[in-house]
Scaffold this active site. Structure first.
Site, PDB file in Angstrom:
ATOM      1  N   MET A 197      -8.264  30.273  13.986  1.00 39.65           N
ATOM      2  CA  MET A 197      -8.871  31.589  14.166  1.00 39.65           C
ATOM      3  C   MET A 197      -9.704  31.620  15.442  1.00 39.65           C
ATOM      4  O   MET A 197      -9.666  32.594  16.205  1.00 39.65           O
ATOM      5  CB  MET A 197      -9.755  31.963  12.977  1.00 39.65           C
ATOM      6  CG  MET A 197     -10.291  33.399  13.080  1.00 39.65           C
ATOM      7  SD  MET A 197     -11.619  33.817  11.937  1.00 39.65           S
ATOM      8  CE  MET A 197     -13.046  33.724  13.029  1.00 39.65           C
TER       9      MET A 197
ATOM     10  N   SER B 205       0.848  -1.191   0.000  1.00 39.08           N
ATOM     11  CA  SER B 205       0.000   0.000   0.000  1.00 39.08           C
ATOM     12  C   SER B 205       0.884   1.241   0.000  1.00 39.08           C
ATOM     13  O   SER B 205       2.099   1.163   0.198  1.00 39.08           O
ATOM     14  CB  SER B 205      -0.925   0.000   1.220  1.00 39.08           C
ATOM     15  OG  SER B 205      -0.162  -0.023   2.411  1.00 39.08           O
TER      16      SER B 205
ATOM     17  N   LYS C 281       0.310   5.651  -6.107  1.00 37.63           N
ATOM     18  CA  LYS C 281      -0.631   5.709  -7.235  1.00 37.63           C
ATOM     19  C   LYS C 281      -1.157   7.120  -7.452  1.00 37.63           C
ATOM     20  O   LYS C 281      -1.309   7.572  -8.593  1.00 37.63           O
ATOM     21  CB  LYS C 281      -1.814   4.762  -6.986  1.00 37.63           C
ATOM     22  CG  LYS C 281      -1.457   3.316  -6.790  1.00 37.63           C
ATOM     23  CD  LYS C 281      -2.692   2.447  -6.637  1.00 37.63           C
ATOM     24  CE  LYS C 281      -3.551   2.827  -5.436  1.00 37.63           C
ATOM     25  NZ  LYS C 281      -2.866   2.624  -4.143  1.00 37.63           N
TER      26      LYS C 281
ATOM     27  N   ILE D 176       1.907   3.013  -2.390  1.00 36.84           N
ATOM     28  CA  ILE D 176       2.938   2.837  -3.404  1.00 36.84           C
ATOM     29  C   ILE D 176       3.151   4.105  -4.224  1.00 36.84           C
ATOM     30  O   ILE D 176       4.156   4.256  -4.917  1.00 36.84           O
ATOM     31  CB  ILE D 176       2.580   1.642  -4.321  1.00 36.84           C
ATOM     32  CG1 ILE D 176       3.751   1.237  -5.223  1.00 36.84           C
ATOM     33  CG2 ILE D 176       1.354   1.948  -5.166  1.00 36.84           C
ATOM     34  CD1 ILE D 176       4.863   0.570  -4.498  1.00 36.84           C
TER      35      ILE D 176
ATOM     36  N   LYS E 281      13.271  -8.262 -18.583  1.00 35.10           N
ATOM     37  CA  LYS E 281      12.777  -9.381 -17.776  1.00 35.10           C
ATOM     38  C   LYS E 281      11.356  -9.111 -17.296  1.00 35.10           C
ATOM     39  O   LYS E 281      10.472  -9.968 -17.405  1.00 35.10           O
ATOM     40  CB  LYS E 281      13.709  -9.607 -16.581  1.00 35.10           C
ATOM     41  CG  LYS E 281      13.262 -10.730 -15.659  1.00 35.10           C
ATOM     42  CD  LYS E 281      14.229 -10.886 -14.487  1.00 35.10           C
ATOM     43  CE  LYS E 281      13.772 -11.999 -13.547  1.00 35.10           C
ATOM     44  NZ  LYS E 281      14.691 -12.139 -12.387  1.00 35.10           N
TER      45      LYS E 281
ATOM     46  N   GLU F 107      -5.419  26.888   2.535  1.00 32.52           N
ATOM     47  CA  GLU F 107      -4.435  25.914   2.042  1.00 32.52           C
ATOM     48  C   GLU F 107      -4.946  25.101   0.857  1.00 32.52           C
ATOM     49  O   GLU F 107      -4.160  24.622   0.029  1.00 32.52           O
ATOM     50  CB  GLU F 107      -4.000  24.968   3.176  1.00 32.52           C
ATOM     51  CG  GLU F 107      -5.070  24.035   3.711  1.00 32.52           C
ATOM     52  CD  GLU F 107      -5.868  24.600   4.880  1.00 32.52           C
ATOM     53  OE1 GLU F 107      -6.403  23.808   5.671  1.00 32.52           O
ATOM     54  OE2 GLU F 107      -5.945  25.843   4.988  1.00 32.52           O
TER      55      GLU F 107
ATOM     56  N   HIS G  26     -10.290  27.682   4.898  1.00 32.33           N
ATOM     57  CA  HIS G  26      -9.083  26.876   4.685  1.00 32.33           C
ATOM     58  C   HIS G  26      -8.363  27.326   3.416  1.00 32.33           C
ATOM     59  O   HIS G  26      -8.539  26.730   2.347  1.00 32.33           O
ATOM     60  CB  HIS G  26      -9.449  25.392   4.578  1.00 32.33           C
ATOM     61  CG  HIS G  26      -9.868  24.783   5.872  1.00 32.33           C
ATOM     62  ND1 HIS G  26      -8.969  24.199   6.746  1.00 32.33           N
ATOM     63  CD2 HIS G  26     -11.091  24.666   6.449  1.00 32.33           C
ATOM     64  CE1 HIS G  26      -9.624  23.750   7.808  1.00 32.33           C
ATOM     65  NE2 HIS G  26     -10.909  24.027   7.651  1.00 32.33           N
TER      66      HIS G  26
ATOM     67  N   CYS H  20      -9.139  28.252  10.484  1.00 27.56           N
ATOM     68  CA  CYS H  20     -10.348  27.597  10.998  1.00 27.56           C
ATOM     69  C   CYS H  20     -10.332  27.581  12.536  1.00 27.56           C
ATOM     70  O   CYS H  20     -10.515  28.617  13.154  1.00 27.56           O
ATOM     71  CB  CYS H  20     -10.473  26.195  10.410  1.00 27.56           C
ATOM     72  SG  CYS H  20     -12.154  25.509  10.564  1.00 27.56           S
TER      73      CYS H  20
END
Length: 558
Positions: A384, A13, A17, A15, A224, A509, A507, A381
């Site tokens: 504040m 997991s 993706k 990995i 291979k 960000e 938010h 958020c």
């Protein structure tokens, strides 16, 4: 008609993706193709909104108010394209939709089964993204690892999808791991072979293998892998560990991933414009002086809990020719050891969002320290709300002031529940979510940073500043620099006379991008840089600015 790419993962997991999907999106967009990316998550939660950050990392909020997987943040940052609630699909949401249809009688009394009803609903969600976005290419990341029971319906659905669109309109990418065994001194291909074998047993033959490793993959090894897994040698794409996720698109471009995808999908290879991205990575690898930023939070043991905040800080540092030296500060440790011991030497302090009262007193102490020590501060958020509580207690004379969320019986609830939330019972998907406008007050730091009268920001909260205390705060020295257009909701506050002290209910960000940092984060880093020892050139520039300012000031003589 849209083309479709499916990204699966094997062996282990996490990995990568999501980064592969986002990188391919970046490469396609650099060639003029429009892209939309969706995530299929195999867990039974309807969405990650009620999941612990320790379990799942941050919850990324889309423009239309969906609470989604953090990978959607990668998709948006890499492609600079807004995603929607359609781009996040979970097993829970699929089963919920199918059961609702069954209850309505949509299946005309038929037996509801995984095949065709669950897999059909999954395929419909993918088609819906294509229709809604109008994208040239729809990339779908399948969460989990090939071999997991939970992922089987999704894998079956993408196998069936081949019959929906035809083989020339879709491609399968499998991301896998080549572990290095020190005793033999070799990268091992057997786990990859078995992972592809599992995928083939389901009926999916990958077109491309993206092979993660910590060292180079030679041509013999590629031959291979290609021979055992049934893919051309050129379609075995090495993906070496990178020093930054933003370097991955460049690496995959050099290895030929995008060209292979264009060939499989019968798309024209237009000239690629990655100049700005290459410059960005160059700046990452050749940073300026370090800016020390303390991130004071509740979930600092898991960095992914604040992923978008960290990326926004990086974006700002890139633009300001600075390097980010981030200190993860546990708010509860501040309660024990005091802010001075943990924050001394910091150039800036950030208090991000969160829920619950654990660590809140530490956040409030950190905010007071930043205010009194004149250290640049940005609150997000809950950050504040903590700034409001700190001011109420220490400057506005409201002893015991708090939030109604944290202390329901407080005598001074300077933060209270939004009126429309009063009768809400369910936790999932019921907050004030998504994009809302914010009107910026004139002659404020916010106006200087944004340069706009109205901005649109993403929200995720139930509690808000209590307007009963609005006049008291203004009279005691607080500046409300941003509000909802009707003036009812306080969205942004700041302190005049402080080098940089601002906090927002939203938010920011989530809107920061590489090369296009959010104004609040850029302003924070710019203010933090003023605390650094000046180079000779910078010292001369500052002195010049001081002299000009002094000349412009009206004389007080006479």
């Amino acid at each position: 008609m849209a083309k479709f790419v499916f990204v699966t993962g094997g062996v282990v997991s996490s990995i990568g993706k999501g980064i592969v999907a986002a990188s391919l999106g970046r490469l396609l967009k650099s060639r003029g193709y429009s892209v939309s990316i969706l995530k299929l998550d195999p867990y039974l939660n309807v969405d990650p909104g009620t999941m612990s950050p320790f379990q799942h990392g941050e919850v990324f909020v889309t423009e239309d108010g969906a609470e989604t997987d953090l990978d959607l943040g990668h998709y948006e940052r890499f492609t600079d394209t807004a995603m929607s609630r359609l781009n996040s699909v979970t097993t829970g949401s699929i089963y919920q939709a199918v059961i609702n249809k069954e209850r309505r009688g949509d299946y005309n009394g038929g037996t509801v089964q995984v095949i065709p009803h669950i897999t059909g609903e999954i395929r419909e969600r993918i088609h819906r993204v294509a229709a809604n976005s109008g994208a040239d290419v729809v990339i779908t990341e399948i969460g989990g690892t090939v071999g997991d029971i939970e992922s089987l319906p999704f894998l079956e659905a993408i196998r069936e999808f081949r019959g929906d669109v035809g083989r020339n309109d879709l491609a399968y990418i499998h991301v896998t791991l080549l572990p290095f065994i020190g005793t033999s001194g070799e990268l091992k291909t057997k786990p990859t072979q078995h992972s592809v074998k599992e995928l083939r047993a389901i009926g999916i033959q990958p077109d491309v293998l993206v092979c993660r490793s910590d060292r180079p993959i030679n041509e013999d090894l590629k031959r291979k892998i290609g021979g055992f897994c049934g893919v051309p040698n050129r379609a075995v794409i090495p993906a070496l560990d990178a020093d930054s996720i933003y370097a991955v698109p460049i690496s995959l471009e050099e290895e030929g991933l995008c060209l292979e995808m264009l060939d499989v999908l019968n798309l024209t290879d237009h000239d690629s414009d990655m100049k700005n991205w290459v410059q960005l990575v160059h700046k990452l690898r050749n940073p300026g002086p370090a800016v020390k930023v303390a991130l004071v939070g509740k979930y600092v043991q898991l960095n992914d809990a604040y992923l978008s905040v960290v990326e926004a800080l990086r974006h700002a540092c890139l633009t300001q020719d600075a390097s980010l030296e981030l200190s993860w500060v546990c708010a509860e440790q501040i309660e024990t050891h005091g802010p001075e011991n943990l924050l001394k030497g910091m150039d800036a302090v950030v208090v991000p969002g969160g829920f619950g009262n654990r660590g809140v007193d530490g956040k409030i102490a950190a905010i007071r320290w930043a205010r009194e020590q004149r250290v640049p501060f940005l609150g997000l958020c809950l950050g504040m709300q903590c700034a409001v509580i700190e001011w109420a207690r220490n400057q506005a004379g409201l002893t015991g002031a708090s939030s109604a969320e944290l202390e329901p019986d407080t005598s001074h609830p300077v933060i209270h529940l939004l009126p429309e939330q009063q009768d809400v019972v369910d936790l999932g998907g019921t907050m004030r979510l998504g994009v809302y406008p914010c009107r910026i007050a004139p002659d404020t730091l916010a106006q200087k940073l944004y340069g706009e009268e109205v901005v649109y920001e993403r929200h995720r909260h139930r509690y808000e500043f209590n307007n009963s205390y609005r006049n008291l705060f203004i009279e005691s020295g607080y500046t409300i620099s941003g509000s909802s257009p009707d003036g009812r909701l306080v969205e942004l506050i700041e302190l005049k006379g402080h080098p940089f002290f601002t906090a927002c209910q939203y938010h920011p960000e989530f809107l920061s991008r590489p090369g296009k940092p959010h104004p609040l984060f850029r302003g924070l880093i710019e203010a933090a840089q003023l605390r650094l020892p000046a180079s000779p050139d910078e010292a001369l520039r500052r002195q010049s600015q001081t002299n000009i300012s002094a000349q412009e000031k009206p004389s007080r003589i006479g």
